[in-house]
Write a protein that holds these residues in place. Structure first.
Motif, short mmCIF file in Angstrom:
data_model
loop_
_atom_site.label_atom_id
_atom_site.label_comp_id
_atom_site.label_asym_id
_atom_site.label_seq_id
_atom_site.Cartn_x
_atom_site.Cartn_y
_atom_site.Cartn_z
N ASN A 25 0.85 -1.18 0.08
CA ASN A 25 0.02 -0.06 0.00
C ASN A 25 0.84 1.39 -0.05
O ASN A 25 0.44 2.20 -0.63
N THR A 26 2.04 1.39 0.60
CA THR A 26 2.89 2.38 0.62
C THR A 26 3.51 2.60 -0.77
O THR A 26 3.63 3.82 -1.12
N ALA A 27 3.73 1.74 -1.35
CA ALA A 27 4.24 2.01 -2.76
C ALA A 27 3.17 2.41 -3.73
O ALA A 27 3.13 3.43 -4.50
N LEU A 28 1.88 1.87 -3.49
CA LEU A 28 0.78 2.43 -4.10
C LEU A 28 0.44 3.91 -4.06
O LEU A 28 0.05 4.86 -4.87
N ALA A 29 0.67 4.35 -2.64
CA ALA A 29 0.27 5.79 -2.35
C ALA A 29 1.26 6.63 -2.74
O ALA A 29 1.14 7.75 -3.36
#
Length: 87
Positions: A25-29
């Motif tokens: 999720n951090t990479a997507l954000a």
């Protein structure tokens, strides 16, 4: 008979799906904050009022289209069974 180009298309699509599923999720954000070309379609999809998660639905429709192109002898039922096994 499957052509070399259709198999390459299939493997590229499967790799993209695999990366999208395993992406934290951090990479997507981060991607949504820094890549406008990536964020705009996501915002349009998210704004649609639907009971179904449209991001996943669109991903599976695109994957199904590519599988159909890559494996023209597979009937639609076989593609559906393959997706059911994956799901």
């Amino acid at each position: 008979m499957r052509t070399r180009a259709s198999m390459v298309l299939l493997w590229i699509t499967l790799a993209v799906v695999l990366v999208s599923v395993l992406l934290p999720n951090t990479a997507l954000a981060w991607m949504r904050d820094h890549w406008a070309w990536f964020n705009r379609p996501m915002l349009l999809i998210e704004r649609i009022d639907s009971a179904v998660n449209l991001v996943h639905a669109i991903l599976f429709v695109l994957l199904g289209m590519v599988v159909r192109i890559a494996m023209p002898r597979w009937r639609a039922g076989r593609v559906v069974v393959a997706f059911a096994v994956l799901g």
